[in-house]
Design an enzyme around this catalytic site. Structure first.
Site, PDB file in Angstrom:
ATOM      1  N   CYS A   1       4.698  -7.132   8.148  1.00  0.00           N
ATOM      2  CA  CYS A   1       5.492  -6.539   9.225  1.00  0.00           C
ATOM      3  C   CYS A   1       5.632  -7.531  10.366  1.00  0.00           C
ATOM      4  O   CYS A   1       4.641  -8.015  10.903  1.00  0.00           O
ATOM      5  CB  CYS A   1       4.838  -5.250   9.729  1.00  0.00           C
ATOM      6  SG  CYS A   1       5.810  -4.402  10.996  1.00  0.00           S
TER       7      CYS A   1
ATOM      8  N   GLU B   1       0.825  -1.205   0.000  1.00  0.00           N
ATOM      9  CA  GLU B   1       0.000   0.000   0.000  1.00  0.00           C
ATOM     10  C   GLU B   1       0.860   1.256   0.000  1.00  0.00           C
ATOM     11  O   GLU B   1       1.953   1.267   0.559  1.00  0.00           O
ATOM     12  CB  GLU B   1      -0.878   0.047   1.253  1.00  0.00           C
ATOM     13  CG  GLU B   1      -1.926  -1.016   1.341  1.00  0.00           C
ATOM     14  CD  GLU B   1      -2.681  -0.938   2.666  1.00  0.00           C
ATOM     15  OE1 GLU B   1      -2.579   0.100   3.351  1.00  0.00           O
ATOM     16  OE2 GLU B   1      -3.364  -1.908   3.006  1.00  0.00           O
TER      17      GLU B   1
ATOM     18  N   CYS C   1      -2.350  -2.870  15.183  1.00  0.00           N
ATOM     19  CA  CYS C   1      -2.072  -2.474  13.794  1.00  0.00           C
ATOM     20  C   CYS C   1      -2.561  -3.523  12.796  1.00  0.00           C
ATOM     21  O   CYS C   1      -2.308  -4.718  12.967  1.00  0.00           O
ATOM     22  CB  CYS C   1      -0.567  -2.257  13.630  1.00  0.00           C
ATOM     23  SG  CYS C   1      -0.073  -1.706  11.997  1.00  0.00           S
TER      24      CYS C   1
ATOM     25  N   CYS D   1       2.964   8.501   2.114  1.00  0.00           N
ATOM     26  CA  CYS D   1       3.335   7.509   3.121  1.00  0.00           C
ATOM     27  C   CYS D   1       3.825   6.261   2.394  1.00  0.00           C
ATOM     28  O   CYS D   1       3.051   5.626   1.660  1.00  0.00           O
ATOM     29  CB  CYS D   1       2.142   7.186   4.019  1.00  0.00           C
ATOM     30  SG  CYS D   1       2.537   6.058   5.367  1.00  0.00           S
TER      31      CYS D   1
ATOM     32  N   CYS E   1      -3.262   1.547   8.590  1.00  0.00           N
ATOM     33  CA  CYS E   1      -2.125   1.053   7.836  1.00  0.00           C
ATOM     34  C   CYS E   1      -2.237  -0.457   7.634  1.00  0.00           C
ATOM     35  O   CYS E   1      -2.391  -1.221   8.583  1.00  0.00           O
ATOM     36  CB  CYS E   1      -0.836   1.387   8.593  1.00  0.00           C
ATOM     37  SG  CYS E   1       0.648   0.892   7.716  1.00  0.00           S
TER      38      CYS E   1
ATOM     39  N   CYS F   1       2.666  -5.300  16.185  1.00  0.00           N
ATOM     40  CA  CYS F   1       2.007  -4.413  17.146  1.00  0.00           C
ATOM     41  C   CYS F   1       0.523  -4.787  17.196  1.00  0.00           C
ATOM     42  O   CYS F   1      -0.124  -4.948  16.161  1.00  0.00           O
ATOM     43  CB  CYS F   1       2.187  -2.960  16.736  1.00  0.00           C
ATOM     44  SG  CYS F   1       3.918  -2.429  16.733  1.00  0.00           S
TER      45      CYS F   1
END
Length: 356
Positions: free
Chosen positions: A111, A91, A118, A104, A341, A115
């Site tokens: 990832c 993205e 997220c 961004c 995100c 977290c």
């Protein structure tokens, strides 16, 4: 095997040309064609010799990103989903700010930081992005803006002016490629985006914060903090178990002393997790005396995560201000187009509901 021309910084391209019998300065000409004139065909680069054009065609490809989805918000934010050559997806987000056009940038496919709040953490890390896959995010959006402002090509808003490296992935987990990307987009012969208009965000990879500090650059650093103490941060961010707040802030202080640069602390406010008045006072105490400011961020809820947007944002902000903390409330962008995100990619892949 041919490599993408967008993988090369100016210095690396110049050295490669020189090693193969061509003039080093030709790299500047090639950069100008690619990034300034937007000419994406070696044959059309008219001030290059015929031999050099053949050499470039034999050694490089001028590739592009395949756009799968483009969503535009009522506020002008554009969120793009790209497919890479290996069929993985990433993205990129364009945000129209008062001060210019900000992008961004994503640095990884997935990832591994996981977290808890997220959407990116719902997707396991598959690989780092190559340099060209980051550069092409900027090139593609520049082309979108160029088309949008084709009747006013000299309008400053017709090109990307700011970059935040805060998309999917941990940038410092892909340190070398991210730094080459920064060198390319910052270069005078490329997009010429000023170093102070580029911000890299990390969730707290302490050794890389030190390494970044030692580069002594003008690129901005942001820390995804999101908690005022180890107890809360351990629950939200697994990286805190490796690099707890004490070690993180040692690195933060080293960075500030080394660079004399102000730092940003990002703090997503989550209902009944990190948003109490006591949490605000803890945060104020934690950053007291540090050259930085707090960027308070309303939480974009993800159905698969249990967390909710704080209803106490104003109170939290007020406490910080009363305690003389330099804090701002981040303006929200694209809250009607899968703003969280990683959310657009996760929805497309069926990881979270409401698949596109």
């Amino acid at each position: 095997m041919k490599k993408s021309i967008f993988n090369y910084t100016l210095d690396k391209l110049g050295l490669f040309l020189e090693e193969n019998g061509f003039k080093k300065y030709s790299a500047k000409q090639i950069f100008n064609w690619l990034y300034v004139k937007n000419v994406l065909d070696f044959e059309q680069m008219t001030n290059l010799s015929k031999d050099l054009k053949v050499f470039l065609s034999n050694n490089f490809i001028i590739n592009h990103l395949n756009m799968l989805v483009s969503e535009e918000s009522h506020d002008g934010t554009i969120k793009l989903l790209f497919m890479l050559d290996d069929k993985r997806t990433i993205e990129t987000v364009l945000m129209s700010q008062k001060y210019g056009q900000s992008v961004c940038v994503t640095t990884q496919v997935g990832c591994k930081m996981a977290c808890k709040f997220c959407a990116s953490g719902l997707i396991k890390t598959e690989r780092n992005l190559e340099i060209h896959e980051m550069v092409l995010q900027i090139l593609t959006i520049n082309n979108i803006l160029r088309e949008k402002y084709k009747d006013d090509p000299d309008n400053p808003r017709s090109r990307v002016s700011h970059i935040v490296v805060m998309g999917i992935g941990e940038p410092f987990d892909n340190f070398d490629n991210v730094w080459d990307f920064v060198n390319i987009v910052n270069n005078d012969h490329s997009f010429n985006i000023g170093a102070r208009h580029i911000t890299i965000s990390t969730c707290g990879v302490v050794p890389k914060i030190i390494e970044f500090a030692n580069l002594n650059s003008q690129v901005n650093l942001a820390i995804s903090l999101h908690a005022p103490n180890n107890e809360i941060r351990n629950k939200l961010m697994p990286i805190n178990k490796a690099y707890p707040i004490e070690k993180l802030f040692e690195a933060v202080k080293y960075y500030i002393n080394k660079t004399n640069r102000r730092i940003t602390f990002e703090y997503i406010l989550i209902e009944d997790i990190n948003d109490s008045e006591e949490n605000a006072r803890e945060l104020a105490k934690l950053i007291k005396g540090i050259n930085g400011y707090v960027n308070l961020i309303p939480y974009n809820e993800v159905e698969e995560n249990p967390f909710k947007r704080s209803t106490k944002i104003s109170q939290f902000f007020s406490v910080l201000r009363k305690l003389n903390v330099n804090a701002i409330l981040r303006k929200e962008f694209g809250n009607d187009i899968n703003a969280a995100c990683g959310q657009l990619r996760a929805k497309r892949e069926g990881i979270i509901k409401n698949e596109i």
